[in-house]
Design an enzyme around this catalytic site. Structure first.
Site, short mmCIF file in Angstrom:
data_model
loop_
_atom_site.label_atom_id
_atom_site.label_comp_id
_atom_site.label_asym_id
_atom_site.label_seq_id
_atom_site.Cartn_x
_atom_site.Cartn_y
_atom_site.Cartn_z
N SER A 53 0.94 -1.24 -0.06
CA SER A 53 0.04 0.00 -0.01
C SER A 53 0.96 1.12 0.09
O SER A 53 1.67 1.49 -0.74
CB SER A 53 -0.84 -0.09 1.12
OG SER A 53 -1.91 0.88 1.13
N GLU A 71 -9.28 -3.64 -6.74
CA GLU A 71 -9.18 -3.11 -5.22
C GLU A 71 -8.69 -1.49 -5.35
O GLU A 71 -8.60 -1.02 -6.43
CB GLU A 71 -8.37 -3.75 -4.51
CG GLU A 71 -7.10 -4.58 -5.02
CD GLU A 71 -5.94 -4.06 -4.18
OE1 GLU A 71 -5.72 -2.70 -3.87
OE2 GLU A 71 -5.02 -4.61 -4.36
N HIS A 79 -7.11 -5.92 -1.07
CA HIS A 79 -6.14 -5.18 -0.78
C HIS A 79 -5.20 -5.75 0.26
O HIS A 79 -5.51 -6.16 1.07
CB HIS A 79 -6.43 -3.79 -0.28
CG HIS A 79 -5.37 -2.74 -0.02
ND1 HIS A 79 -4.56 -2.24 -1.35
CD2 HIS A 79 -4.94 -2.04 0.88
CE1 HIS A 79 -3.65 -1.34 -0.80
NE2 HIS A 79 -3.98 -1.16 0.55
#
Length: 300
Positions: free
Chosen positions: A154, A244, A273
Site C-alpha cells: 500500500s 481494489e 487489498h
C-alpha cells in the site's frame, strides 16, 4: 535535500501565532487518534508472531530511525529485503507486520528489515523517504557486498517505489529488485475525487499548506517518473487484487514500465487489498509469496 530543508524552514517562518496554534492542535489530535490504533495493531502483530520460528531484533538505522529485523532459520543474512509497511503514510509500525516479515523471511530465505520510517504529523515529506534512503546506505555500510531488495504494501509500496526513483536520480547503486504488494503509486487522486480518505492521507503526507512539493512529483507519485529514470529501475514485481483500491495504479505503472522497456512482472488475484499480510486467503497468499521468492532468486 538542502532545497527541501530551506523551503521547510521558510514555510514554518511564515506561520502566524494563530496558525501555529491550529497546526499544533491538529497534530495533537491526530496523535491521539493514532495512538490506540497503533497499539492495538502492534499487539495483534506480536500475538500473531508468537508461533513464528523467526528470530526478531530491533536495529538502529539512523538517528531517530529504527527497524525490526526478522531472520527465519536458514535465512541468508547477506540477502536483505528492506520492507516498508502500509498505513496511509501516517499509521502503524513494524510491530503490526511482525508475523508477516517473519513469514516473508522464511519463504524467501532472506533477512527482512521493516523500517520504522518517520510519519506525519511529526514530520512531512520528504523525511520518510530520507529514512528509506538512510536504510539502504546503512545496510551497505554494514556490509558492502549485501544484496538488497525493497518491498512494501500500500503506502509502503509507494515509499519503496519512491526510493527506487530517488536512487536513480542520485545515480547511486540500485537495489536488486522492488516488490509492490498492492502499491499505492498515485497520490494526486486525479481520477478519484471521491476518495476523501486517500486525499486526506496524501495531504497529510505532503505537509498540508506547508508542503515542499506537489503530488505530481515522481518521488510522491512514482508513475510520473521520466523515462530516463524508469530505465534505471531494478526488476519490478507487483501483485494486487483484480479490483481494489490500487488495481488501476498497478495497471498504469505496468504501462509506464513497459513503455520504458523496464523488467516487470504483474499479477492480479481474486483477493482484497494487501491480502498477503492478512489472514483469510491462504491459497492466493501462498501463490503470491512463492512467486516473490522465484522472482528474487533470479536477481539476488
Amino acid at each position: 535535500q538542502a532545497l527541501w530543508q530551506s523551503r521547510v524552514e521558510g514555510s514554518g517562518a511564515r506561520l502566524g501565532p494563530a496558525r501555529t496554534e491550529n497546526v499544533m492542535a491538529a497534530s495533537i489530535a491526530l496523535r491521539c487518534v493514532r495512538a490506540p490504533i497503533n497499539a492495538v495493531a502492534a499487539g495483534a502483530g506480536v500475538l500473531a508472531a508468537s508461533c513464528s520460528s523467526a528470530c526478531y531484533s530491533s536495529v538502529r538505522i539512523a538517528e531517530g530511525v529504527r527497524g525490526l529485523r526478522a531472520v527465519a532459520p536458514g535465512a541468508d543474512e547477506g540477502r536483505v529485503i528492506l520492507y516498508f509497511h502500509g498505513g496511509g503514510h501516517w499509521l502503524f509500525g513494524p510491530s503490526m507486520y511482525r508475523e508477516f516479515i517473519g513469514r516473508l523471511s522464511a519463504v524467501t530465505g532472506a533477512c527482512v528489515v521493516a523500517v520504522d520510517y518517520r510519519k506525519p504529523p511529526l514530520v512531512k515529506f520528504p523525511q520518510g523517504l530520507e529514512d528509506a534512503l538512510a536504510a539502504v546506505r546503512w545496510l551497505r555500510e554494514q556490509n558492502p557486498d549485501v544484496a538488497i531488495a525493497v518491498a512494501g504494501d500500500s503506502s509502503g509500496g509507494n515509499l519503496a517505489f519512491a526510493l527506487v526513483v530517488r536512487l536513480a536520480q542520485l545515480q547511486e547503486k540500485q537495489v536488486v529488485a522492488c516488490i509492490g504488494i498492492s502499491p499505492l503509486l498515485r497520490l494526486d487522486f486525479r481520477d478519484f475525487w471521491w476518495d476523501y480518505y486517500g486525499r486526506f492521507c496524501a495531504h497529510l503526507y505532503l505537509g498540508g499548506k506547508g508542503k515542499v512539493t506537489t503530488a505530481m512529483d515522481p518521488l510522491v507519485t512514482p508513475m510520473y517518473a521520466p523515462e530516463d529514470i524508469v530505465r534505471r529501475f531494478p526488476p519490478i514485481l507487483m501483485h494486487a487484487g483484480v479490483w481494489e483500491v490500487t488495481t488501476l495504479d498497478v495497471k498504469d505503472m505496468a504501462k509506464v514500465l513497459e513503455h520504458a522497456g523496464a523488467t516487470a512482472e504483474v499479477r492480479y488475484y481474486k483477493a482484497p487489498h494487501i491480502f498477503q499480510v492478512l489472514p483469510g486467503f491462504p491459497k492466493q497468499t501462498r501463490d503470491s509469496l512463492d512467486r516473490m521468492d522465484e522472482f528474487l532468486k533470479r536477481y539476488w
